[in-house]
Write a protein that holds these residues in place. Structure first.
Motif, PDB file in Angstrom:
ATOM      1  N   PRO A  96       1.317  -1.766   0.201  1.00  0.00           N
ATOM      2  CA  PRO A  96       0.053  -0.271   0.198  1.00  0.00           C
ATOM      3  C   PRO A  96       1.174   1.733   0.336  1.00  0.00           C
ATOM      4  O   PRO A  96       1.957   1.019   0.362  1.00  0.00           O
TER       5      PRO A  96
ATOM      6  N   LEU B 121      -1.241  -4.383   4.859  1.00  0.00           N
ATOM      7  CA  LEU B 121      -2.160  -3.432   5.052  1.00  0.00           C
ATOM      8  C   LEU B 121      -1.697  -2.575   5.771  1.00  0.00           C
ATOM      9  O   LEU B 121      -0.703  -3.079   6.385  1.00  0.00           O
ATOM     10  N   ALA B 122      -1.772  -1.435   5.410  1.00  0.00           N
ATOM     11  CA  ALA B 122      -0.454  -0.612   6.379  1.00  0.00           C
ATOM     12  C   ALA B 122      -1.571   0.610   6.996  1.00  0.00           C
ATOM     13  O   ALA B 122      -3.107   0.508   6.882  1.00  0.00           O
ATOM     14  N   LYS B 123      -1.352   0.587   8.404  1.00  0.00           N
ATOM     15  CA  LYS B 123      -1.877   1.414   9.028  1.00  0.00           C
ATOM     16  C   LYS B 123      -2.073   2.710   9.433  1.00  0.00           C
ATOM     17  O   LYS B 123      -0.546   3.093   9.352  1.00  0.00           O
ATOM     18  N   HIS B 124      -2.953   3.688   9.191  1.00  0.00           N
ATOM     19  CA  HIS B 124      -2.767   5.063  10.219  1.00  0.00           C
ATOM     20  C   HIS B 124      -3.383   5.372  11.002  1.00  0.00           C
ATOM     21  O   HIS B 124      -4.106   4.871  11.369  1.00  0.00           O
ATOM     22  N   ASP B 125      -2.297   6.239  11.148  1.00  0.00           N
ATOM     23  CA  ASP B 125      -2.399   6.905  12.771  1.00  0.00           C
ATOM     24  C   ASP B 125      -3.934   7.519  12.992  1.00  0.00           C
ATOM     25  O   ASP B 125      -4.372   8.076  11.527  1.00  0.00           O
ATOM     26  N   GLU B 126      -4.001   8.413  14.062  1.00  0.00           N
ATOM     27  CA  GLU B 126      -5.480   9.023  13.687  1.00  0.00           C
ATOM     28  C   GLU B 126      -5.566  10.774  13.785  1.00  0.00           C
ATOM     29  O   GLU B 126      -5.800  11.818  14.378  1.00  0.00           O
TER      30      GLU B 126
ATOM     31  N   ARG C 104       6.220   1.956   4.719  1.00  0.00           N
ATOM     32  CA  ARG C 104       7.741   2.845   4.555  1.00  0.00           C
ATOM     33  C   ARG C 104       7.694   2.482   5.708  1.00  0.00           C
ATOM     34  O   ARG C 104       7.159   2.278   6.771  1.00  0.00           O
TER      35      ARG C 104
ATOM     36  N   LEU D  14       0.953   4.146   1.829  1.00  0.00           N
ATOM     37  CA  LEU D  14       1.328   4.687   2.911  1.00  0.00           C
ATOM     38  C   LEU D  14       2.505   3.498   3.315  1.00  0.00           C
ATOM     39  O   LEU D  14       3.684   3.403   4.732  1.00  0.00           O
TER      40      LEU D  14
ATOM     41  N   ILE E 289      -0.264  -4.227   9.145  1.00  0.00           N
ATOM     42  CA  ILE E 289      -0.521  -5.631   9.720  1.00  0.00           C
ATOM     43  C   ILE E 289      -0.125  -6.464   8.588  1.00  0.00           C
ATOM     44  O   ILE E 289      -0.768  -6.171   7.596  1.00  0.00           O
TER      45      ILE E 289
END
Lengths: 153, 253
Positions: A93, A119-124, A97, A95, A103
């Motif tokens: 994905p 999968l990339a998890k992005h923060d809030e 890096r 994001l 995940i």
């Protein structure tokens, strides 16, 4: 309140209470099955299933991304305590890096994790780019570790 | 009787409810549209790009207000369902049933925009994590309430049966909200917090809050409009309903 309404009020209240208790209990009982991911230290502690598929979650360790032939890639996922090598072949994905939460789904194969999906998890946090850059420069100036890199546009 | 109870009693009377909401509705629709356009302009044009997701994050301005509304509409429906079950107030039955389709659409938009956002950022359209799954359950609850309401012939019995389902389903609302704190999920935690500072720059926050306000106002406009129609249907034999639709004087033809 009339007696009929009072009776209905208590009845509806009790049913609501019972449903809440039942849901809480089943969620607590299923807590283990509801685990979405395991961290590297949990895997090393033997909490993850040894021979079935599960998800691993953590940060991509700095300077650990090795790109192989075509789309093969290997990197180290860390949770701060322990590391786990992850191998994957496919499209990553946008994001993805270093120092980004990821995940990966897959299974353990001889001490390393072979993923079929990353999968990339992005923060809030949502920050304008110039603010993020200014913050990063300030952090560098004062030698504070930076949490995530600003990607080149 | 104090003023508040008196107001509730009056608002609960079908002719007064019909008259008051008829007068309110255009104003609600107009202000929701106005606030919504200002919010969208602020979000899509004025707000700066995000440092990680650049322009792709702008879907937040649709996704998050709709997600809030999916929970708010359910809460509103459940409260009215409770009043309908205990006090058997006609207006509450109608309000609860009127909010179900609106909440269902907000939930569907939340799931759709989340999916569109998830593909480029996470790398997947869908995953069975706690937040996504509980939001999907919320959609099924709405659909169940709508289905049950339409499956029973008698309107008032149907409303009470569906109200019961709506009320029981309220346990899912805190699960949706707290899923990101209780479990490890792919979905990130809350950005806008009531307690403590929000995790979003103020230049991006104000359009988001404006759009949240717009969707709330729109929800009430829409709920009142639906409720008025069902009320007229339910009370079609009564004088006030005949004169409300056919004009004064028609009641005694």
């Amino acid at each position: 309140m009339t007696p009929t309404r009072k009776r209905r009020f208590i009845l509806v209240g009790l049913i609501l209470l019972a449903v809440t208790v039942a849901t809480t209990l089943s969620v607590l009982a299923l807590q283990e099955n509801m685990t979405y991911l395991f961290t590297p230290s949990e895997i090393i502690a033997g909490k993850a299933p040894a021979d079935s598929r599960f998800r691993i979650g953590g940060m991509v360790k700095e300077n650990s991304i090795e790109r192989g032939e075509s789309l093969t890639v290997a990197f180290v996922v860390t949770d701060g305590d322990d590391d786990m090598r992850v191998e994957y072949e496919g499209i990553l994905p946008d994001l993805f890096r270093e120092k980004q939460s990821v995940i990966a789904t897959g299974s353990m194969q001889g001490g390393k994790f072979v993923a079929s999906e990353v999968l990339a998890k992005h923060d809030e946090n949502y920050v304008p780019r110039d603010v993020a850059e200014a913050m990063q420069n300030a952090h560098r100036k004062h030698d504070v570790p930076v949490s995530a890199d600003v990607p080149s546009p | 009787m104090n003023t508040l109870t008196l107001w509730f009693h009056q608002f609960g009377s079908p002719p007064i409810f019909h008259r008051v909401t008829a007068r309110l509705s255009p104003w609600l629709y107009a202000s929701a549209t106005l606030i919504g356009f200002i919010g969208l302009y602020g979000g899509l044009v004025l707000a700066p790009a995000d440092y990680q997701q650049s322009d792709a994050y702008r879907i937040i301005f649709v996704h998050v207000p709709c997600a809030w509304m999916s929970l708010f509409a359910y809460f509103f429906m459940a409260i009215n369902a409770f009043i309908a079950l205990v006090w058997r107030i006609k207006i509450s039955e109608i309000l609860a049933m009127a909010s179900a389709p609106i909440g269902a659409v907000f939930t569907a938009i939340t799931l759709a925009t989340g999916s569109i956002w998830g593909k480029p950022m996470w790398g997947t359209w869908w995953t069975w994590d706690a937040r996504l799954t509980s939001e999907l359950v919320l959609l099924f609850l709405y659909v169940g309430v709508i289905g049950l309401y339409n499956a029973i012939e008698d309107r008032r019995q149907a409303a009470r049966a569906a109200a019961f389902l709506a009320l029981v389903g309220i346990v899912n609302v805190p699960i949706v909200h707290f899923s990101v704190t209780w479990w490890n999920t792919l979905h990130q935690g809350s950005t806008v917090r009531l307690l403590g500072p929000s995790r979003i720059d103020s230049s991006m926050l104000w359009p988001l809050l404006l759009l949240a306000l717009a969707t709330h106002v729109w929800f009430f406009a829409s709920v009142f409009a639906r409720a008025r129609v069902s009320l007229l249907e339910l009370e079609s034999g009564k004088d006030w309903a005949r004169s409300a639709v056919l004009g004064p004087g028609a009641a005694h033809d």
